[in-house]
Design a protein around this motif. Sequence first.
Motif, PDB file in Angstrom:
ATOM      1  N   ASN A   1      -3.225   1.106  -5.845  1.00 25.62           N
ATOM      2  CA  ASN A   1      -3.885   1.678  -7.021  1.00 25.62           C
ATOM      3  C   ASN A   1      -4.551   0.618  -7.891  1.00 25.62           C
ATOM      4  N   GLY A   2      -5.220  -0.316  -7.229  1.00 30.25           N
ATOM      5  CA  GLY A   2      -5.971  -1.332  -7.948  1.00 30.25           C
ATOM      6  C   GLY A   2      -5.150  -2.494  -8.476  1.00 30.25           C
ATOM      7  N   ILE A   3      -3.854  -2.519  -8.178  1.00 21.37           N
ATOM      8  CA  ILE A   3      -2.976  -3.577  -8.683  1.00 21.37           C
ATOM      9  C   ILE A   3      -2.228  -4.221  -7.524  1.00 21.37           C
ATOM     10  N   ILE A   4      -2.104  -5.544  -7.545  1.00 21.28           N
ATOM     11  CA  ILE A   4      -1.329  -6.246  -6.518  1.00 21.28           C
ATOM     12  C   ILE A   4       0.141  -5.919  -6.732  1.00 21.28           C
ATOM     13  N   SER A   5       0.741  -5.232  -5.759  1.00 21.93           N
ATOM     14  CA  SER A   5       2.123  -4.790  -5.889  1.00 21.93           C
ATOM     15  C   SER A   5       3.117  -5.756  -5.247  1.00 21.93           C
ATOM     16  N   GLN A   6       2.650  -6.576  -4.308  1.00 24.10           N
ATOM     17  CA  GLN A   6       3.510  -7.597  -3.701  1.00 24.10           C
ATOM     18  C   GLN A   6       2.633  -8.711  -3.156  1.00 24.10           C
ATOM     19  N   LYS A   7       2.936  -9.949  -3.527  1.00 19.90           N
ATOM     20  CA  LYS A   7       2.055 -11.061  -3.176  1.00 19.90           C
ATOM     21  C   LYS A   7       2.369 -11.704  -1.836  1.00 19.90           C
ATOM     22  N   SER A   8       3.568 -11.528  -1.343  1.00 22.10           N
ATOM     23  CA  SER A   8       3.907 -12.083  -0.034  1.00 22.10           C
ATOM     24  C   SER A   8       5.048 -11.269   0.562  1.00 22.10           C
TER      25      SER A   8
ATOM     26  N   VAL B   1      -4.666 -11.657   4.191  1.00 27.03           N
ATOM     27  CA  VAL B   1      -5.225 -10.312   4.012  1.00 27.03           C
ATOM     28  C   VAL B   1      -4.695  -9.662   2.743  1.00 27.03           C
ATOM     29  N   GLY B   2      -5.565  -8.945   2.070  1.00 26.64           N
ATOM     30  CA  GLY B   2      -5.163  -8.043   1.003  1.00 26.64           C
ATOM     31  C   GLY B   2      -5.213  -6.638   1.563  1.00 26.64           C
ATOM     32  N   HIS B   3      -4.057  -6.000   1.650  1.00 28.40           N
ATOM     33  CA  HIS B   3      -3.975  -4.674   2.279  1.00 28.40           C
ATOM     34  C   HIS B   3      -3.832  -3.597   1.225  1.00 28.40           C
ATOM     35  N   THR B   4      -4.654  -2.573   1.325  1.00 25.91           N
ATOM     36  CA  THR B   4      -4.668  -1.491   0.347  1.00 25.91           C
ATOM     37  C   THR B   4      -3.806  -0.331   0.802  1.00 25.91           C
ATOM     38  N   TYR B   5      -2.871   0.073  -0.033  1.00 23.67           N
ATOM     39  CA  TYR B   5      -2.065   1.258   0.218  1.00 23.67           C
ATOM     40  C   TYR B   5      -2.630   2.418  -0.594  1.00 23.67           C
ATOM     41  N   SER B   6      -2.787   3.566   0.080  1.00 26.72           N
ATOM     42  CA  SER B   6      -3.349   4.731  -0.587  1.00 26.72           C
ATOM     43  C   SER B   6      -2.785   6.000   0.013  1.00 26.72           C
ATOM     44  N   ASP B   7      -2.484   6.997  -0.821  1.00 20.92           N
ATOM     45  CA  ASP B   7      -1.970   8.281  -0.331  1.00 20.92           C
ATOM     46  C   ASP B   7      -3.025   9.047   0.465  1.00 20.92           C
TER      47      ASP B   7
END
Length: 333
Positions: free
Chosen positions: A133-140, A212-218
């Motif tokens: 949702n547009g926010i980094i939720s976990q960096k590693s 990689v920056g991975h996007t999670y989305s419902d």
Amino acid sequence: METNKCQLSIVIPVFNGSNEINICLDSIYSQGMSPEQFEVICVDDCSTDSTVEVIEDYANRMQPGNLKIIRHNVNKRQGGGRNTGIEKAIGTYILFLDHDDYFKVGSLLQLVRIAEINTGVDIMMFDFEAFTNGIISQKSHYLHNDTKEMKGREFLQSQEIPWVPWCYLYRRDFLNEHCLRFEENIRFEDADFVMKCTILAQRMFFVPLIVVGHTYSDSQTTAVGNNVGKIIDLFRLSDRIKKIAMEEMLVDKECSNAILAHHLFRHKYDIMRYLWRIPFSQMVYILRHYRAYVPNNNKWLTFSARYPLIFAIVLQLLKPLFPLMRKIYLSSK
């Protein structure tokens, strides 16, 4: 590696990605690599939106010269898109990226330099950051892993590894020599591909680098909910993992046991999270056709495999209580 040779093929399977693909491509072309060093292969899997036009517009505006667009005539899902990319790739190494993901700034140059130092490595695993949702939720996720080089079977047993293909750099000749390809026309095609690759790798190591920056989305196609087709596909994946483990039993029992542990975890997780949501007849079908490995040390998994009809009846009776039971179960872990 020769400086005039394409070092990196970046394969992006795309389906209805018109809103995200520009950001994805920008993350590649802002890496500071010369056009001769890499190629980008976008495989459109019969999109129904303006995805192809958006990519073509990007190519016309940016004039990168190394951006290829391949269009499927028949939808083959992500596995088919990645397979097409492998077939067309010319780079020494292959990276996979989803169209709604991105590469961290400067990460590709670092990967290529590491690959140059370790010429001939089959697979390099790296880390990623999660974007929700547009926010980094976990960096590693995996930065505690051992960084020494080892064979894939040892790697699988000793490391914490992701079952997603976009966390690895693959030597293209390694994939082709072993005919390593994804299952096509199915959902959840990635975990068994990663397992097969890892088992066959003779040289593999982990790089403590977030790439990689991975996007999670419902809204992703992998979101399951109570979709019967997707739930069946999850159990099919678990079954494919079980088959890999049984084949590996003849070669390396310890490695096979590690894969079986993953299979049993997946099977139990899918029952706890999804199976109770669907109609009784579908429960019975899944339990009869996609059974957990037996014998194992989990009594109710063993029971579900040996007595699928009775297990489905019990599950149906407990269905009203299952959300609470699942919450209690997960909180105890």
